[in-house]
Structures are given as structure tokens and as C-alpha cells.
Design a protein around this motif. Structure first.
Motif, PDB file in Angstrom:
ATOM      1  N   HIS A 160      -1.054  -1.199 -12.188  1.00  0.00           N
ATOM      2  CA  HIS A 160      -1.799  -1.598 -10.988  1.00  0.00           C
ATOM      3  C   HIS A 160      -0.884  -2.177  -9.905  1.00  0.00           C
ATOM      4  CE1 HIS A 160      -5.722  -0.987 -12.872  1.00  0.00           C
ATOM      5  NE2 HIS A 160      -5.221  -1.545 -13.958  1.00  0.00           N
ATOM      6  N   MET A 161       0.415  -2.048 -10.078  1.00  0.00           N
ATOM      7  CA  MET A 161       1.350  -2.615  -9.106  1.00  0.00           C
ATOM      8  C   MET A 161       1.614  -1.645  -7.960  1.00  0.00           C
ATOM      9  SD  MET A 161       4.326  -4.583 -11.270  1.00  0.00           S
ATOM     10  CE  MET A 161       3.966  -5.879 -12.448  1.00  0.00           C
ATOM     11  N   SER A 162       1.641  -2.211  -6.784  1.00  0.00           N
ATOM     12  CA  SER A 162       2.043  -1.440  -5.606  1.00  0.00           C
ATOM     13  C   SER A 162       3.568  -1.504  -5.481  1.00  0.00           C
ATOM     14  CB  SER A 162       1.411  -2.054  -4.351  1.00  0.00           C
ATOM     15  OG  SER A 162       1.896  -3.378  -4.156  1.00  0.00           O
ATOM     16  N   LYS A 163       4.093  -0.821  -4.473  1.00  0.00           N
ATOM     17  CA  LYS A 163       5.534  -0.878  -4.237  1.00  0.00           C
ATOM     18  C   LYS A 163       5.969  -2.319  -4.012  1.00  0.00           C
ATOM     19  CE  LYS A 163       9.004   0.405  -0.794  1.00  0.00           C
ATOM     20  NZ  LYS A 163       9.290   1.145   0.456  1.00  0.00           N
ATOM     21  N   GLU A 164       5.183  -3.035  -3.231  1.00  0.00           N
ATOM     22  CA  GLU A 164       5.520  -4.431  -2.927  1.00  0.00           C
ATOM     23  C   GLU A 164       5.488  -5.297  -4.197  1.00  0.00           C
ATOM     24  OE1 GLU A 164       3.412  -2.581  -1.210  1.00  0.00           O
ATOM     25  OE2 GLU A 164       4.687  -2.333   0.588  1.00  0.00           O
ATOM     26  N   ASP A 165       4.522  -5.012  -5.081  1.00  0.00           N
ATOM     27  CA  ASP A 165       4.437  -5.762  -6.334  1.00  0.00           C
ATOM     28  C   ASP A 165       5.681  -5.526  -7.191  1.00  0.00           C
ATOM     29  OD1 ASP A 165       1.914  -6.809  -5.739  1.00  0.00           O
ATOM     30  OD2 ASP A 165       0.879  -5.078  -6.617  1.00  0.00           O
ATOM     31  N   LYS A 166       6.092  -4.265  -7.261  1.00  0.00           N
ATOM     32  CA  LYS A 166       7.262  -3.938  -8.065  1.00  0.00           C
ATOM     33  C   LYS A 166       8.521  -4.595  -7.489  1.00  0.00           C
ATOM     34  CE  LYS A 166       5.440   0.428  -9.841  1.00  0.00           C
ATOM     35  NZ  LYS A 166       5.599   1.900  -9.933  1.00  0.00           N
ATOM     36  N   MET A 167       8.607  -4.618  -6.173  1.00  0.00           N
ATOM     37  CA  MET A 167       9.756  -5.270  -5.541  1.00  0.00           C
ATOM     38  C   MET A 167       9.736  -6.767  -5.827  1.00  0.00           C
ATOM     39  SD  MET A 167      10.049  -3.245  -1.889  1.00  0.00           S
ATOM     40  CE  MET A 167      11.457  -4.203  -1.379  1.00  0.00           C
ATOM     41  N   LYS A 168       8.540  -7.327  -5.868  1.00  0.00           N
ATOM     42  CA  LYS A 168       8.412  -8.751  -6.188  1.00  0.00           C
ATOM     43  C   LYS A 168       8.890  -9.024  -7.612  1.00  0.00           C
ATOM     44  CE  LYS A 168       4.981 -12.492  -6.327  1.00  0.00           C
ATOM     45  NZ  LYS A 168       3.540 -12.859  -6.118  1.00  0.00           N
ATOM     46  N   GLY A 169       8.510  -8.119  -8.532  1.00  0.00           N
ATOM     47  CA  GLY A 169       8.951  -8.265  -9.911  1.00  0.00           C
ATOM     48  C   GLY A 169      10.447  -8.095 -10.057  1.00  0.00           C
ATOM     49  N   ILE A 170      11.003  -7.115  -9.346  1.00  0.00           N
ATOM     50  CA  ILE A 170      12.437  -6.864  -9.397  1.00  0.00           C
ATOM     51  C   ILE A 170      13.219  -8.024  -8.780  1.00  0.00           C
ATOM     52  CG2 ILE A 170      14.263  -5.381  -8.434  1.00  0.00           C
ATOM     53  CD1 ILE A 170      12.268  -3.021  -8.881  1.00  0.00           C
TER      54      ILE A 170
END
Length: 219
Positions: free
Chosen positions: A167-177
Motif C-alpha cells: 500500500h506504499m506510494s513512491k513517497e512512502d517508499k522514499m520515506k522508508g528508504i
């Protein structure tokens, strides 16, 4: 000692047995109250571990016995109450009266357990384990190998984002990274492969994300 004489062997065995069960910090006393009109010396007829209160055979009883014999305290028996010795040690005490067929107190068994050391230990333990005095912000987990460390960091990154990868967007994945980068995850050998697999992205995309988040951090 009226009827108490008939039971003296049993009572002596009881006094000794209780003291043996709970050890040297447990004083157990047997008092003869048949001559209570002479409430003075000679009341204690058996005692184990008298060092707890400093008493011995032939010594007297306490103020509580006077209240019972006077009739001020009708019930008499008291269980699990706190007392203190003259030198300030704390005792956990129980007093039980032996009565004849007329209900008259003719004897008494007293148990006095010295809990001073236990109370001191409790204070030390509470001081050492008081979470209000411990820094709980630091999150350290002990694992067996570096892959476990990476797995832990990836899970923390997901918790940080607050949603599963699906359910992660690109922005979510960048936040995780970004979170993983700040925690030093990319210092782990071949961590990029596992992180790419987790987020379902290529290495090219991963490095683009990394460049972006690092540029905003001035790294």
C-alpha cells in the motif's frame, strides 16, 4: 501451666519447626500466660532465633499481651502486621493466643520475621529497574548475524511509514528508504539487494531514491 503443660512438647516442636522452615531471620516465641498476674520476667518459655529481637527464655512479653490479658483486646490474635525492633529493624509479625476451655489466654505463640534485608533489597531493585529513570528511547536489539539486523531495520522502516509495502506510494517508499539510510542500513554488505526486493524496485530506482533523500539532508 494449666492445659498448656499437656501440650508443651507439641508446642515446642511447632516453635522449632516454624523457625527451621523460615530460617534464622524468623524468631518464634512461646509464652506462658498462666501466671499473668505477674506480668514480668519468666513469660518466655521457648524461643528460637532470639537474636532477631534480642530476647531469651525468661524474658517478658510485649505491650500487646497486656491489652489481651486486661481484656481491652478481646480478640487478641493478630496476623501479618509490621513491627520494629529497638535498633530499627523491621519485622513482619503474627501473634496467636492459646486459650483454655473458658476462653482465658494461657499461652501465646509469636512469629517475628526480620524483613529489613528484604526491604533494602526491594529498594535497590526498584531503584535499578525504575523505567522512569532509564532511557527507553534507545532501541537496541541483540541478534546473531548482520542479516537479522537488516531485517529488523526493514521492519522498523515499515513501522515508521505506518503501512505495508503493498500500500506504499513512491513517497512512502522514499520515506522508508530515508529511514533505513539514517539508521545505517546501507553500510551492511549487499543490503541494497534485499531492500530492492522488499520494496519491489530496481537498483536504479533505489539509488535515485537515495540521491533524492540524501540531497534533502545535505548528505
Amino acid at each position: 501451666m494449666e492445659h498448656i503443660n499437656e501440650e508443651i512438647d507439641f508446642l515446642t516442636s511447632t516453635v522449632k519447626g516454624i523457625a527451621k522452615q523460615f530460617g534464622s531471620d524468623c524468631e518464634v516465641v512461646l509464652l506462658d500466660l498462666t501466671q499473668h498476674e505477674k506480668y514480668g520476667s519468666g513469660l518466655i518459655v521457648r524461643i528460637e532465633n532470639g537474636h532477631v529481637t534480642g530476647r531469651k527464655v525468661g524474658d517478658t512479653g510485649t505491650n500487646l499481651g497486656l491489652e489481651v490479658l486486661r481484656g481491652t483486646d478481646q480478640e487478641g490474635d493478630k496476623h501479618n502486621y509490621l513491627t520494629k525492633t529497638k535498633d530499627g529493624r523491621m519485622l513482619r509479625s503474627t501473634t496467636m493466643y492459646i486459650r483454655n476451655s473458658e476462653g482465658k489466654p494461657i499461652g501465646c505463640i509469636c512469629i517475628n520475621f526480620d524483613i529489613t534485608s528484604l526491604m533494602m533489597a526491594e529498594t535497590s531493585i526498584k531503584e535499578f529497574t525504575d523505567l522512569n529513570k532509564i532511557n527507553t528511547d534507545v532501541k537496541e536489539v541483540f541478534v546473531n548475524n548482520v542479516n537479522d539486523v537488516l531485517a529488523l531495520l526493514i521492519q522498523e522502516a515499515q513501522n515508521h511509514v505506518g503501512k505495508p509495502v503493498a500500500h506504499m506510494s513512491k513517497e512512502d517508499k522514499m520515506k522508508g528508504i530515508k529511514y533505513l539510510d539514517e539508521k545505517g542500513a546501507f553500510l551492511i554488505q549487499k543490503s541494497g539487494d534485499k531492500i530492492c526486493e522488499y520494496y519491489g524496485i530496481s537498483k536504479y530506482t533505489l539509488y535515485n531514491y537515495l540521491d533524492t533523500v540524501r540531497s534533502t539532508q545535505g548528505i
